[in-house]
Write a protein that holds these residues in place. Structure first.
Motif: not given
Length: 197
Positions: A32-35, A94-98
């Motif tokens: 899972l990519d933060a970028d 980003v945190r929520q997407r992870f």
């Protein structure tokens, strides 16, 4: 049982993408990519891109309405306050997407979170272990200039805008040395994955 989540980070241009690719293709782990999530955060017409445009003006946009990342980069890599402001817009998304994407996998599935700003964005609580990819400062500068077509001054500004690599190494559970060959790097990864299976 606590799910194994590898937080993969390092300095800019130290080889995080190479490690991600190895974990995904050789070891078949979901990465899972933060970028990618950070790019989703600033899609055209998104609330975050609207906020950026209101702050910096339309000149940070490309003709097609997408964010001109190099224009924004010139602003934030030379101004710590603006960098902090932009990150405050993007990091919660980003945190929520992870968390949302992780829920789509089995609870026993080992996951890799590729997060360049793992420490800076205070996302360490999302992972069960931290892997830091490192190389020599000279290699880092050389790779960054070649990859992003930057001048020495631009490359140094980007490196200086991140937490120093030696500080990340102190906080790591695992340090991957990417100053040698790709084969040497991949064998370090295989040992780590196989020893924990």
């Amino acid at each position: 049982m606590v799910r194994r989540i590898i937080g993969l980070t390092g300095g800019i241009a130290t080889g995080k993408s190479t490690v991600s690719e190895c974990l995904a293709t050789v070891h078949h782990l979901p990465v899972l990519d933060a970028d990618i999530y950070a790019r989703e955060a600033v899609e055209p017409d998104s609330p975050i891109l609207t906020a950026l445009t209101e702050r910096y003006g339309e000149n940070i946009l490309l003709p097609d309405g997408h964010l001109d990342r190099s224009k924004l980069g010139e602003i934030i890599f030379n101004n710590a306050n603006e960098k902090y402001w932009v990150e405050q817009q993007i990091h919660p998304f980003v945190r929520q997407r992870f968390q949302t994407v992780a829920e789509t996998y089995s609870p026993t599935q080992t996951l890799v979170y590729a997060i360049p700003l793992l420490f800076e964005a205070k996302l360490t609580s999302l992972v069960s272990e931290i892997w830091v990819v490192t190389c020599s400062p000279e290699q880092q500068l050389e790779r960054l200039m070649a990859r992003n077509h930057l001048t020495l001054a631009q490359a140094k500004a980007r490196i200086m805008s991140q937490m120093p690599l030696h500080e990340k190494i102190i906080r790591a559970d695992v340090v991957l040395d990417n100053s040698g060959s790709q084969a040497a790097l991949f064998s370090q990864i295989s040992l780590l994955i196989n020893s924990s299976e």
